[in-house]
Design an enzyme around this catalytic site. Structure first.
Site, PDB file in Angstrom:
ATOM      1  CB  VAL A  14      -0.967  -0.001   1.199  1.00  0.00           C
ATOM      2  CG1 VAL A  14      -1.780   1.286   1.238  1.00  0.00           C
ATOM      3  CG2 VAL A  14      -1.893  -1.210   1.128  1.00  0.00           C
ATOM      4  CB  ALA A  33      -5.424  18.972  -2.258  1.00  0.00           C
ATOM      5  CB  VAL A 132     -13.747  -0.058   5.886  1.00  0.00           C
ATOM      6  CG1 VAL A 132     -14.957  -0.929   5.535  1.00  0.00           C
ATOM      7  CG2 VAL A 132     -13.546  -0.009   7.398  1.00  0.00           C
ATOM      8  CG  ASP A 201      -9.731  -8.357   7.049  1.00  0.00           C
ATOM      9  OD1 ASP A 201      -8.843  -7.526   7.288  1.00  0.00           O
ATOM     10  OD2 ASP A 201     -10.499  -8.272   6.069  1.00  0.00           O
ATOM     11  CE  LYS A 205     -11.087  -5.162   5.709  1.00  0.00           C
ATOM     12  NZ  LYS A 205     -10.958  -6.015   4.509  1.00  0.00           N
ATOM     13  N   GLY A 302      -5.409  -4.320  -2.440  1.00  0.00           N
ATOM     14  CA  GLY A 302      -4.466  -4.101  -3.527  1.00  0.00           C
ATOM     15  C   GLY A 302      -3.734  -2.780  -3.383  1.00  0.00           C
TER      16      GLY A 302
END
Length: 444
Positions: A14, A33, A132, A201, A205, A302
């Site tokens: 990640v 932003a 999540v 897991d 979440k 992923g």
């Protein structure tokens, strides 16, 4: 404006995705932003690998506390995982006045109340969209998009490993153990897949979604957690014949008695969209009183899908940096002085108090009177039967078999009543194997 300076703790899958997406889309992200977002420091025990990822674009260190101690760092992104050092580092970052972005659902599900309170006292943000369902913006939907609603229930396929395994079991007619090995060989399951296949897991979440949906503190210790290890190919086939598919769901629901918080395999009508979510994909269904039923679908894990959520949090912080955070969206959607107010009247229910319907598979001796005894026990417990399917003995055990499977679908009943009835049925001498019980969710 001066770019926001980010310190990244951990640059694995990640972290690497976050760095790459920020580099690739930096101009578009800056426009959204209102200022730049730069990863200025990276901490990773494997400094050689980290330097291969970031090159000269960021300073690489081996000690995460160097990042936290740097006064130029505005935001700390924690991607280490787990409960141990990650908790200490997050709390140290907050104490140092840093905003925190994390993908660590386990940490927040267990210690979220302490972490969010510390952040509120210090006047910093803790953002966790990536914790999540990966790239699906379900946290933002619950915290902001559906804020006008009294949310009635949330149900989600929120673990890609188990959904891949169940999809393969259905498509190929294989049993759990065989498909698990395939999932490990393909990289969908870890070498130690316990947290995934036992539902832990997904429960982390679901705990976070429940807190946001109903304004209660995170209470992972009160979640009911059941995995998929006991499911057989026969149950997948029988469910299909009855018009259902089996999915591991994280479910949280508001009832008159309290909040349900549970993770377990569920029969879902095949016509529901969520029943057709296959492979490693995730999906969450939210039902609000005003909006009705909404569905959120996408990649739940992923490198870049999860990075998408991490960067969305960074953009939110960049927009709010220097602003009065007293009026920003609270971490759990409800203002901290009211968090738990509903929980005083609506506690998290023990599983015995949950009301739902059931699929039962009972292996019995193929002889007269067996079905009558079983249905009599259910009737005495006040459990109403929706449908009964009896397999031919030859189909179950081969030619000349003296055993058969009874498949019973029930109407809604209290779990505690079902527990007592099943204990009585299991004790019958004509019941030849442990009873399979799978809860049934219509999700309408």
């Amino acid at each position: 404006m001066k770019p926001i300076q980010v310190g990244l703790l951990g640059i694995g899958t990640v972290g690497g995705g976050t760095f790459n997406v920020l580099q690739r889309n930096q101009e578009e992200i800056r426009r959204r932003a209102g200022r730049g977002i730069e990863i200025a420091m990276v901490a990773d025990l494997d400094m050689t690998r980290a330097k291969q990822v970031v090159g000269d674009a960021a300073k690489v260190v081996g000690d995460a506390r160097e990042v936290i101690a740097n006064p130029d760092i505005d935001v700390v992104v924690e991607l280490i995982g787990g409960y141990g050092i990650a908790k200490a580092l997050v709390l140290e970052a907050i104490a140092a006045g840093k905003h925190v972005v994390t993908a660590n659902k386990a940490l927040l599900a267990v210690h979220g109340t302490e972490i969010f309170q510390a952040a509120a006292e210090k006047g910093v943000i803790v953002a966790y969209e990536a914790a999540v369902a990966g790239g699906i913006p379900i946290i933002k939907a619950l915290r902001e998009g559906l804020t006008a609603n009294s949310i009635q229930w949330v149900a989600g396929i929120i673990n890609g490993t188990t959904n891949f395994i169940l999809s393969e079991m259905r498509d190929k007619g294989l049993d759990f153990d065989v498909v698990l090995k395939e999932a490990q060989a393909l990289g969908y399951a870890e070498a130690d897949p316990t947290f995934d296949i036992e539902g832990v897991d997904a429960a982390h979440k679901a705990t976070l979604m429940s807190a946001i949906a109903f304004g209660i503190p995170v209470q992972f210790d009160k979640a009911y957690v059941e995995g998929i290890t006991k499911l057989s190919g026969a149950d997948i086939r029988y469910a299909e014949q009855l018009g259902y598919r089996i999915k591991l769901l994280g479910i949280t629901k508001r009832t008159d008695k309290g909040i349900e918080l549970r993770v377990h395999p569920s029969l879902v009508p095949a016509k529901r969209l969520i029943a057709n979510v296959e492979g490693a994909m995730n999906a969450v269904v939210v039902h609000g009183d005003a909006v009705g039923t909404t569905l959120y679908y996408g990649k739940g894990a992923g490198s870049e899908p999860t990075a998408s959520a991490v960067i969305a949090d960074l953009v939110d912080i960049a927009r709010l940096h220097g602003a009065d955070l007293a009026h920003s969206v609270p971490p759990l959607a409800f203002q901290s002085n009211t968090l738990g107010a509903a929980g005083k009247e609506l506690p998290v229910l023990p599983m015995a108090e949950v009301v739902t319907s059931y699929y039962l598979r009972i292996r019995v001796a193929d002889e007269a009177g067996v079905l009558a005894k079983i249905t009599g026990i259910l009737a005495n417990a006040g459990i109403s039967i929706d449908a009964v399917l009896q397999r031919e003995a030859d189909e179950v055990g081969g030619e000349g078999s003296t055993q058969t499977d009874l498949i019973i679908l029930t109407h809604d009943t209290r779990e505690g009543d079902m527990d007592q009835a099943l204990a009585e049925i299991q004790a019958l001498p004509t019941v030849l194997a442990p009873i399979t019980r799978i809860r049934k969710e219509e999700l309408n």
